[in-house]
Write a protein that holds these residues in place. Sequence first.
Motif, mmCIF file in Angstrom:
data_model
loop_
_atom_site.group_PDB
_atom_site.id
_atom_site.type_symbol
_atom_site.label_atom_id
_atom_site.label_comp_id
_atom_site.label_asym_id
_atom_site.label_seq_id
_atom_site.Cartn_x
_atom_site.Cartn_y
_atom_site.Cartn_z
ATOM 1 N N ARG A 90 0.448 -1.202 0.204
ATOM 2 C CA ARG A 90 -0.141 -0.225 -0.509
ATOM 3 C C ARG A 90 0.872 1.302 -0.117
ATOM 4 O O ARG A 90 0.697 2.257 -0.092
ATOM 5 C CB ARG A 90 -1.334 -0.337 1.314
ATOM 6 N N GLN A 91 2.265 1.091 0.630
ATOM 7 C CA GLN A 91 2.767 1.666 0.539
ATOM 8 C C GLN A 91 3.635 2.317 -0.539
ATOM 9 O O GLN A 91 3.817 3.768 -1.196
ATOM 10 C CB GLN A 91 3.535 2.729 1.641
ATOM 11 N N ILE A 114 2.369 1.976 -3.506
ATOM 12 C CA ILE A 114 1.128 2.831 -4.586
ATOM 13 C C ILE A 114 0.836 4.231 -4.472
ATOM 14 O O ILE A 114 0.690 4.663 -4.876
ATOM 15 C CB ILE A 114 -0.071 1.590 -4.144
ATOM 16 N N ALA A 115 1.008 4.334 -2.440
ATOM 17 C CA ALA A 115 0.578 5.741 -2.726
ATOM 18 C C ALA A 115 2.100 6.405 -3.375
ATOM 19 O O ALA A 115 1.929 8.019 -4.035
ATOM 20 C CB ALA A 115 0.841 5.849 -1.371
ATOM 21 N N ALA A 116 3.135 5.707 -3.202
ATOM 22 C CA ALA A 116 4.589 6.771 -3.162
ATOM 23 C C ALA A 116 4.724 6.772 -5.221
ATOM 24 O O ALA A 116 4.956 7.672 -6.048
ATOM 25 C CB ALA A 116 5.225 5.637 -3.230
ATOM 26 N N TYR A 117 3.993 5.409 -5.461
ATOM 27 C CA TYR A 117 3.614 5.658 -7.069
ATOM 28 C C TYR A 117 2.926 6.664 -7.710
ATOM 29 O O TYR A 117 2.887 7.210 -8.441
ATOM 30 C CB TYR A 117 3.229 4.283 -7.637
ATOM 31 N N ILE A 118 1.658 6.809 -7.051
ATOM 32 C CA ILE A 118 0.843 7.689 -7.700
ATOM 33 C C ILE A 118 1.466 8.940 -7.006
ATOM 34 O O ILE A 118 1.112 10.053 -8.155
ATOM 35 C CB ILE A 118 -0.447 7.871 -6.513
ATOM 36 N N GLU A 119 2.214 9.598 -5.723
ATOM 37 C CA GLU A 119 2.118 10.714 -5.691
ATOM 38 C C GLU A 119 3.440 10.934 -7.040
ATOM 39 O O GLU A 119 3.774 11.895 -7.161
ATOM 40 C CB GLU A 119 3.187 10.747 -4.329
ATOM 41 N N GLN A 120 4.709 9.614 -7.394
ATOM 42 C CA GLN A 120 4.777 10.495 -8.676
ATOM 43 C C GLN A 120 4.427 10.610 -9.773
ATOM 44 O O GLN A 120 4.730 11.586 -10.650
ATOM 45 C CB GLN A 120 5.845 9.019 -9.190
ATOM 46 N N ASN A 133 -1.958 9.144 0.397
ATOM 47 C CA ASN A 133 -2.163 8.633 1.533
ATOM 48 C C ASN A 133 -2.243 6.937 1.868
ATOM 49 O O ASN A 133 -3.462 6.781 1.042
ATOM 50 C CB ASN A 133 -2.976 9.428 2.688
ATOM 51 N N TRP A 134 -1.289 6.020 1.851
ATOM 52 C CA TRP A 134 -1.329 4.970 1.803
ATOM 53 C C TRP A 134 -2.416 3.974 2.226
ATOM 54 O O TRP A 134 -2.900 3.328 2.151
ATOM 55 C CB TRP A 134 -0.057 4.451 2.377
ATOM 56 N N GLU A 135 -3.264 5.074 3.620
ATOM 57 C CA GLU A 135 -3.893 4.057 4.477
ATOM 58 C C GLU A 135 -5.241 4.694 3.790
ATOM 59 O O GLU A 135 -6.447 4.009 4.438
ATOM 60 C CB GLU A 135 -4.246 4.990 5.971
ATOM 61 N N ASN A 136 -4.933 4.590 2.819
ATOM 62 C CA ASN A 136 -6.349 5.322 1.435
ATOM 63 C C ASN A 136 -6.078 4.067 -0.061
ATOM 64 O O ASN A 136 -7.283 4.349 -0.394
ATOM 65 C CB ASN A 136 -6.471 6.795 1.192
#
Lengths: 521, 521
Positions: free
Chosen positions: A167-168, A170-176, A184-187
């Motif tokens: 999940r973390q 994925i969140a980093a990928y989306i930010e990039q 927010n990885w909790e989403n």
Amino acid sequence: QSAGSVRSFISPFPASSPTPPICQEMHRLQSIAARSLMAGALEPSRNGKAREKTLTMETLNPQVKAVEYAVRGPIVIKAGEIERILQEGGKKPFTEVIKANIGDAHAMGQQPITFLRQVVALCTFPELLDSPSFPEDAKRRAQRILQGCGGRSLGSYSASQGVDCIRQDIAAYIEQRDQGVPSNWENIFLTTGASDGIVSILRLLVSGEGRARTGVMIPIPQYPLYSAAIAELGAVQVNYYLDEDNCWALDVHELHRAYQAAKQHCQPRVLCIINPGNPTGQVQSKKCIEDVLHFAYEENLFVMADEVYQENVYAPDCEFHSFKKVLYEMGPEYFNSVELASFHSTSKGYTGECGFRGGFMEIVNLDPEVKAQLVKLLSVRLCPPVAGQAAMDVIVNPPQPDEPSFAQFHKEKASVLGALADKAKLTEQILSAVPGIKCNPVQGAMYAFPQIFIPPRAVEEAKALGMQPDMLYCLRLLEETGICVVPGSGFGQREGTYHFRYGSIFFACNYLVILIKREFH
Amino acid sequence: QSAGSVRSFISPFPASSPTPPICQEMHRLQSIAARSLMAGALEPSRNGKAREKTLTMETLNPQVKAVEYAVRGPIVIKAGEIERILQEGGKKPFTEVIKANIGDAHAMGQQPITFLRQVVALCTFPELLDSPSFPEDAKRRAQRILQGCGGRSLGSYSASQGVDCIRQDIAAYIEQRDQGVPSNWENIFLTTGASDGIVSILRLLVSGEGRARTGVMIPIPQYPLYSAAIAELGAVQVNYYLDEDNCWALDVHELHRAYQAAKQHCQPRVLCIINPGNPTGQVQSKKCIEDVLHFAYEENLFVMADEVYQENVYAPDCEFHSFKKVLYEMGPEYFNSVELASFHSTSKGYTGECGFRGGFMEIVNLDPEVKAQLVKLLSVRLCPPVAGQAAMDVIVNPPQPDEPSFAQFHKEKASVLGALADKAKLTEQILSAVPGIKCNPVQGAMYAFPQIFIPPRAVEEAKALGMQPDMLYCLRLLEETGICVVPGSGFGQREGTYHFRYGSIFFACNYLVILIKREFH
């Protein structure tokens, strides 16, 4: 020459084609499971009277009965039958069935991305971590994933939302991807393919009775998962039509029209968008996405953005814009308010890993209590397949320039995406050259959705048979050429127009091979 | 000595235990997602008035709200919090949280079966087929599975029912298990864990309104997937109580009672059985299964047999009898008539491969048209994860005596099953030694469901806090000992009795380690 030969056999209803007794055939196909070895619906009982079955078409859940899913419907059953006939040495005017009904890249010979499979194999059989034949970056990925798994095993249930470290990632990928828009990885919730996420969110949103019943706005044409889930959940389907004359663009005036019309009989609360489009292949402009989000903001709609084809953009003048990024750029009033779920998958893009059933959704601005309810709902099914989660991790965390697998990974990725772009172009060109067929450019995704102009006499013939004209066309195309496509009626289309969905990923390989076989055997 | 120390800390409500302000705590846990970074339910709008969220607890699907799933409920959320505190160096009266809430063998250190992982790794990364470090029998299995996959890749969608050759292997396995009772592979459906199959079948069966609404008979105590699915589908839950005084046996008179009572307000059409029992660990006798099937035959009930623990039978005087085999032995009048779905999984048995989400169901006597509807319904979600299907194939098609992996496979299998049997015995012995706790033998499956006698004063205390007494007990057990178990109220129990479900797979390893740590640190 090849365009000419295509014309000869897929032009709608050439005068020479005979009319098979196709109506009975349809009924046969629709209850095809009757071929099983099982007994009929009535059995003699010990005291002579028939014992009725508990579960019959009369007692079946009516919402299940209402579900339609053309992508694996009667045409596909027929295709399977023809395949069996060919295997058993039977004769047909062709030697192979081309299943262009579904976006399944590997089934048509696309090779998996080596790095992805290496990582999943290492996670599956960690003894391979000692093998010199696996690269270090794949091993690092696998070790990280396994550390996130209970007992360091793919065999443990993960948390219902998925493995934390994935999940973390994925969140980093989306930010990039979104050039710094926070994620927010909790989403982030891992899912069993994107379908699972889409149905889970729809499930939350369906409530009310009568005029207060939830209306779900979907594009027409649509991917029939949406209409199927809406039918099964007993929600109200609200159609908004894409503009075929404008390359299947989404026109916000049409959204307004559909919304206002629907308000008379239901409560529209959800707006579904598929971008890039399935089955229509269009890529939405940033301006269009802004308009849609503004509309959703004004009308208090929950936005579901199906973005599984986000890597599949081919047209040089098109670019993928995520709904989340556009929402961010509209300012905090929008970004902190519009409820948005977006969906991604391992099945499309350049990996085509359908069988792993990997996917995720990101949900922003969800009410915290509702989020707890979502977690509860997902918990009942325990967790998405962990190998699929691992495959998803590779997609969002690919080899970096300083890592040993970087060059091969990017070569393979570019090769797949290049071939998909070529096939999209060729699909459009060949189909456009056929009289009676009109095909918009395939800007993205994996399908063309050409319009076919069916002569009035053939339309009447189909109607007399109780069948949609494009269903008749597709059945005949299958029987005469072995090409399996899904009729437009399974996706929705404007009254009086006819289409089919053609998986563009098939062109330039098997499709042309078939052409050549036909012309020269 | 160890029984004595157990007594000291899990005996219900010793006089010395303080009462924490546990009511607020429950409310906090129930909306735990509030800790996310997201904004609240109301946002300021550009024209000053608050823009309401579309999806709130008020508009949420009420059937979703009605779902409860205790196995991953508030206790488990609390356990996760305590784990984080320990990781961050916080102090507790214990050093480790023991998650005995779920049957997840790998999470507790059970090792995967080597052969299974070899086959799945070979399917995932077929380059390994050339590796001398993999045995030939594993390679043969992998090649066979890949030949059944589109494009010979785990990355293709399979048919919605699963890969044909795996379905055929499953049918052969069932015939062997049931000593020759015929199994038709076209009645086998691969699923995403057993849960997916169970929910799919229930989905078909729910119909009618008011007194005609489908009633689903489930055991109490039950595995809460059933109550959750019934709530979500809006069916009527019909409880029949297992006989705790008779080792949780199913008494057919109780079935009659429950059925007659339910007929006053719904139409009971489905009978669910879990054998071996979850959470109760009993193994049904052949006579009992006959009685149940006779009852289902008479009352026209669709039988759902949850047989995921079929390999997990420990008591020497017990044996697993499949519902299908017993039905066959009752004669053709029964065997050709009673509609029966039975479920199996990769998650339990000796493999414990929960994360792969593998499973299957066999359905006999299903109306052919309904079967076509089931296939349609499954098609909407495309297919079960193919790696999970491959794992299932190994379970039904293990190494044979003349194959190189036979010896190791059987050594590993025997070792896992032996350890599970030891732990089941130890669980019963230790729990039975605790005053205030009464534990039936764990004949099979992976759980004990001991009764706890909670003093009236503590019951009142819990009720004053608006909480089930056993929930209070479990919360306190967790806080004082780090042991996470699920209260009986999450599974159902007779009014006025209290229980918890304890994963017996945890005993004799971490559990005793914790004991020792507690006594000597």
